[in-house]
Design a protein around this motif. Structure first.
Motif, PDB file in Angstrom:
ATOM      1  N   GLY A 229       8.542  58.134  28.194  1.00  0.00           N
ATOM      2  CA  GLY A 229       8.503  59.592  28.193  1.00  0.00           C
ATOM      3  C   GLY A 229       7.717  60.202  27.062  1.00  0.00           C
ATOM      4  N   ALA A 230       7.594  59.522  25.942  1.00  0.00           N
ATOM      5  CA  ALA A 230       6.965  60.103  24.769  1.00  0.00           C
ATOM      6  C   ALA A 230       5.490  59.743  24.611  1.00  0.00           C
ATOM      7  CB  ALA A 230       7.734  59.681  23.522  1.00  0.00           C
ATOM      8  N   LEU A 231       4.983  58.816  25.393  1.00  0.00           N
ATOM      9  CA  LEU A 231       3.611  58.355  25.178  1.00  0.00           C
ATOM     10  C   LEU A 231       2.569  59.444  25.433  1.00  0.00           C
ATOM     11  CD1 LEU A 231       3.746  54.708  26.566  1.00  0.00           C
ATOM     12  CD2 LEU A 231       3.536  55.437  24.177  1.00  0.00           C
ATOM     13  N   ALA A 232       2.778  60.299  26.409  1.00  0.00           N
ATOM     14  CA  ALA A 232       1.816  61.379  26.661  1.00  0.00           C
ATOM     15  C   ALA A 232       1.753  62.313  25.457  1.00  0.00           C
ATOM     16  CB  ALA A 232       2.181  62.148  27.923  1.00  0.00           C
ATOM     17  N   GLY A 233       2.898  62.649  24.890  1.00  0.00           N
ATOM     18  CA  GLY A 233       2.929  63.485  23.690  1.00  0.00           C
ATOM     19  C   GLY A 233       2.298  62.784  22.497  1.00  0.00           C
ATOM     20  N   PHE A 234       2.531  61.479  22.382  1.00  0.00           N
ATOM     21  CA  PHE A 234       1.937  60.668  21.324  1.00  0.00           C
ATOM     22  C   PHE A 234       0.414  60.779  21.386  1.00  0.00           C
ATOM     23  CE2 PHE A 234      -0.045  56.634  20.146  1.00  0.00           C
ATOM     24  CZ  PHE A 234       0.462  56.408  18.883  1.00  0.00           C
ATOM     25  N   LEU A 235      -0.148  60.644  22.593  1.00  0.00           N
ATOM     26  CA  LEU A 235      -1.598  60.736  22.766  1.00  0.00           C
ATOM     27  C   LEU A 235      -2.100  62.153  22.501  1.00  0.00           C
ATOM     28  CD1 LEU A 235      -2.008  58.491  25.934  1.00  0.00           C
ATOM     29  CD2 LEU A 235      -2.558  57.895  23.555  1.00  0.00           C
TER      30      LEU A 235
ATOM     31  N   GLU B  22       0.654  67.272  32.448  1.00  0.00           N
ATOM     32  CA  GLU B  22       1.225  68.407  31.721  1.00  0.00           C
ATOM     33  C   GLU B  22       0.615  68.563  30.337  1.00  0.00           C
ATOM     34  OE1 GLU B  22       5.422  67.648  31.746  1.00  0.00           O
ATOM     35  OE2 GLU B  22       5.552  67.889  33.921  1.00  0.00           O
ATOM     36  N   ASN B  23       0.132  67.462  29.769  1.00  0.00           N
ATOM     37  CA  ASN B  23      -0.478  67.494  28.446  1.00  0.00           C
ATOM     38  C   ASN B  23      -2.002  67.605  28.508  1.00  0.00           C
ATOM     39  OD1 ASN B  23       1.547  67.054  26.107  1.00  0.00           O
ATOM     40  ND2 ASN B  23       2.290  65.726  27.748  1.00  0.00           N
ATOM     41  N   GLY B  24      -2.538  67.803  29.699  1.00  0.00           N
ATOM     42  CA  GLY B  24      -3.972  68.004  29.854  1.00  0.00           C
ATOM     43  C   GLY B  24      -4.811  66.769  29.619  1.00  0.00           C
ATOM     44  N   ILE B  25      -4.220  65.594  29.828  1.00  0.00           N
ATOM     45  CA  ILE B  25      -4.934  64.337  29.619  1.00  0.00           C
ATOM     46  C   ILE B  25      -5.393  63.785  30.962  1.00  0.00           C
ATOM     47  CG2 ILE B  25      -4.766  61.974  28.753  1.00  0.00           C
ATOM     48  CD1 ILE B  25      -2.645  63.042  26.743  1.00  0.00           C
ATOM     49  N   GLU B  26      -6.703  63.640  31.121  1.00  0.00           N
ATOM     50  CA  GLU B  26      -7.280  63.041  32.326  1.00  0.00           C
ATOM     51  C   GLU B  26      -7.092  61.531  32.217  1.00  0.00           C
ATOM     52  OE1 GLU B  26     -11.505  63.182  34.755  1.00  0.00           O
ATOM     53  OE2 GLU B  26     -11.413  63.970  32.718  1.00  0.00           O
ATOM     54  N   PHE B  27      -6.752  60.870  33.328  1.00  0.00           N
ATOM     55  CA  PHE B  27      -6.520  59.435  33.228  1.00  0.00           C
ATOM     56  C   PHE B  27      -7.186  58.670  34.364  1.00  0.00           C
ATOM     57  CE2 PHE B  27      -2.976  61.380  35.363  1.00  0.00           C
ATOM     58  CZ  PHE B  27      -2.689  60.553  36.432  1.00  0.00           C
TER      59      PHE B  27
ATOM     60  N   ARG C  10      -2.568  63.079  18.961  1.00  0.00           N
ATOM     61  CA  ARG C  10      -3.727  62.441  18.336  1.00  0.00           C
ATOM     62  C   ARG C  10      -5.048  62.979  18.885  1.00  0.00           C
ATOM     63  NH1 ARG C  10       0.626  60.297  17.745  1.00  0.00           N
ATOM     64  NH2 ARG C  10       1.169  59.004  15.966  1.00  0.00           N
ATOM     65  N   GLY C  11      -4.976  64.044  19.689  1.00  0.00           N
ATOM     66  CA  GLY C  11      -6.175  64.698  20.186  1.00  0.00           C
ATOM     67  C   GLY C  11      -6.837  64.022  21.372  1.00  0.00           C
ATOM     68  N   VAL C  12      -6.129  63.080  21.997  1.00  0.00           N
ATOM     69  CA  VAL C  12      -6.687  62.356  23.143  1.00  0.00           C
ATOM     70  C   VAL C  12      -6.762  63.280  24.357  1.00  0.00           C
ATOM     71  CG1 VAL C  12      -6.230  60.477  24.782  1.00  0.00           C
ATOM     72  CG2 VAL C  12      -5.919  60.102  22.312  1.00  0.00           C
TER      73      VAL C  12
END
Length: 134
Positions: free
Chosen positions: A46-52, A75-80, A55-57
């Motif tokens: 659950g916390a890995l998206a926030g972790f990234l 939700e964190n705006g990270i494309e994967f 760090r500006g990922v």
């Protein structure tokens, strides 16, 4: 731009939720300017998206990934880019060249198998739907 790769021994680690290390690449004008391996040990699914995000990922390359993690990244705006295997550095170079091979439908679904226990395998191995070859 910052690209993170689930990382183990130079390779794309195959289970996002159990990833202990990420290699994070700084990219400017389509070129890698810096990279470093960072520990995410103890962060959990659950916390890995926030972790990234912290760090500006903004982009992630990974192997298997479950629905909850997909939602958290979104939700964190990270494309994967899931379903990636092989050398981490080569895959980042391929992404920057527009030639990354990935499988957008790759899901890590082994948690739903009756009797499966994540503690019974090495998460660096291909296993139960986490390597993107479903």
């Amino acid at each position: 731009m910052k690209i993170a790769v689930t990382y183990e021994n130079g390779q794309v680690f195959q289970h996002f939720g159990h990833c202990e290390n990420f290699k994070i690449y700084d990219v400017n004008d389509g070129m890698i300017t810096d990279s470093q391996v960072v520990s995410a040990a103890g962060s959990g699914h659950g916390a890995l998206a926030g972790f990234l995000k912290d760090r500006g990922v903004d982009t992630l390359i990974c192997g298997g990934i479950g629905g909850g993690a997909r939602a958290a990244l979104g939700e964190n705006g990270i494309e994967f880019y899931p379903g990636v295997t092989g050398d981490a550095d080569q895959n980042v170079t391929a992404l920057l060249a527009g030639k990354l091979y990935f499988n957008p439908d790759t899901m890590c679904s082994h948690h739903h198998e009756e009797g499966h226990n994540c503690g019974n395998h090495s998460c660096g191995e291909e296993k139960h739907g986490c390597a993107g070859n479903q």
